[in-house]
Design an enzyme around this catalytic site. Structure first.
Site, short mmCIF file in Angstrom:
data_model
loop_
_atom_site.label_atom_id
_atom_site.label_comp_id
_atom_site.label_asym_id
_atom_site.label_seq_id
_atom_site.Cartn_x
_atom_site.Cartn_y
_atom_site.Cartn_z
N GLU A 94 0.87 -1.18 0.00
CA GLU A 94 0.00 0.00 0.00
C GLU A 94 0.90 1.22 0.00
O GLU A 94 1.86 1.28 0.79
CB GLU A 94 -0.90 -0.01 1.24
CG GLU A 94 -1.82 1.19 1.34
CD GLU A 94 -2.81 1.08 2.51
OE1 GLU A 94 -2.66 0.14 3.34
OE2 GLU A 94 -3.70 1.93 2.59
N GLU A 136 -9.42 9.41 5.03
CA GLU A 136 -9.59 8.39 6.06
C GLU A 136 -10.09 9.13 7.30
O GLU A 136 -9.35 9.91 7.89
CB GLU A 136 -8.26 7.71 6.38
CG GLU A 136 -7.79 6.73 5.32
CD GLU A 136 -6.57 5.94 5.77
OE1 GLU A 136 -6.59 4.70 5.70
OE2 GLU A 136 -5.58 6.56 6.21
#
Ligand SMILES: *[C@@H]1O[C@H](CO)[C@@H](O)[C@H](O)[C@H]1NC(C)=O
Length: 255
Positions: free
Chosen positions: A143, A237
């Protein structure tokens, strides 16, 4: 003769109007945990409230504002209370040009202009989120995050200082006209590389080549050039608080 004339005059008129007419887009608010909103042929808005069950209360909505060629505008408003983990990663996902091997990517030009209104303290980031895999469409192996802002959150890190702060694996890395600190660690499932603004300040008007970040990692951090880029998203997020993130301009493409 009459029908021929009609056909000849109607055809250009029809073509012109379909060229001038903006693509019909859904600009209504969507608030479902996994709702998706198509944004032209290149992108999709994803609600992705993957950690919502960790909240004691809250909700998250998103809506598309406009799509103009490869430039898209959208916004998300969210409020989350309780729990210490991320509740949602509402984002704009690139649907075009993925599953290329990193060695075959020439450039990934992007623009992201955004602003955020908050009420009280929030814990969140505003970030690109990319994943690579060993095969096209395969399981996530790495990621790669590029944070444009860190609001009382923190990157995944395998090292922390005595002060409890994450320790970067590289500091003051110059990429895309900005200075970054790079953090590295595991989320339990895959490696996570996170570039954060070294200044600690939000970058609200960003443009550059996302491939420069991938190249930095293949050159300096052992990311394999044989990996395939399988996901490219950009959003927020959200862990706790109340905010509205407005993206006035966003584009990303893979060449
Ligand atoms: C977000 O905006 C939508 C549409 O205006 C509204 O229905 C929703 O209640 C808002 N949600 C939050 C969390 O502010």
């Amino acid at each position: 003769m009459l029908t021929q004339l009609t056909a000849l005059t109607l055809l250009p008129a029809f073509c012109l109007s379909s060229l001038l007419r903006p693509r019909q887009i859904d600009t209504s608010a969507h608030c479902g945990q996994w709702d998706t909103v198509p944004a032209g042929s290149q992108y999709t808005v994803l609600l992705d409230q993957w950690g919502a069950s960790g909240a004691s209360s809250g909700s998250d909505c998103a809506r598309l504002t406009s799509v103009n060629g490869n430039m898209v505008a959208w916004e998300t408003n969210w409020t989350w209370t309780g729990g210490s983990g991320v509740k949602s990663f509402t984002n704009i996902q690139l649907d075009d040009g993925l599953n290329k091997q990193l060695s075959n990517i020439k450039s990934m030009p992007t623009t992201w202009d955004w602003s955020q209104a908050t009420s009280g303290k929030i814990v969140a980031d505003v970030a690109y989120d990319l994943f690579t895999a060993s095969t096209p469409g395969g399981a996530n192996a790495n990621e790669i995050m590029i944070w444009l802002a860190n609001f009382n959150a923190g990157p995944i890190s395998s090292a922390y200082g005595a002060d409890g702060q994450p320790v970067p694996v590289a500091s003051n890395v110059q990429l895309a006209g900005q200075t970054w600190n790079l953090y590295s660690g595991s989320n339990g499932a895959n490696n996570v590389f996170s570039f954060l603004p070294a200044s600690g300040n939000a970058i609200t008007s960003f443009s550059g080549d996302v491939n420069g970040f991938l190249k930095y990692l293949t050159t300096n951090e052992g990311l394999s050039t044989s990996q395939y880029l399988v996901t490219a998203q950009a959003g927020t997020e959200a862990t706790s608080g109340t905010a509205t993130l407005t993206t006035s301009k966003y584009s990303l493409s893979i060449n």
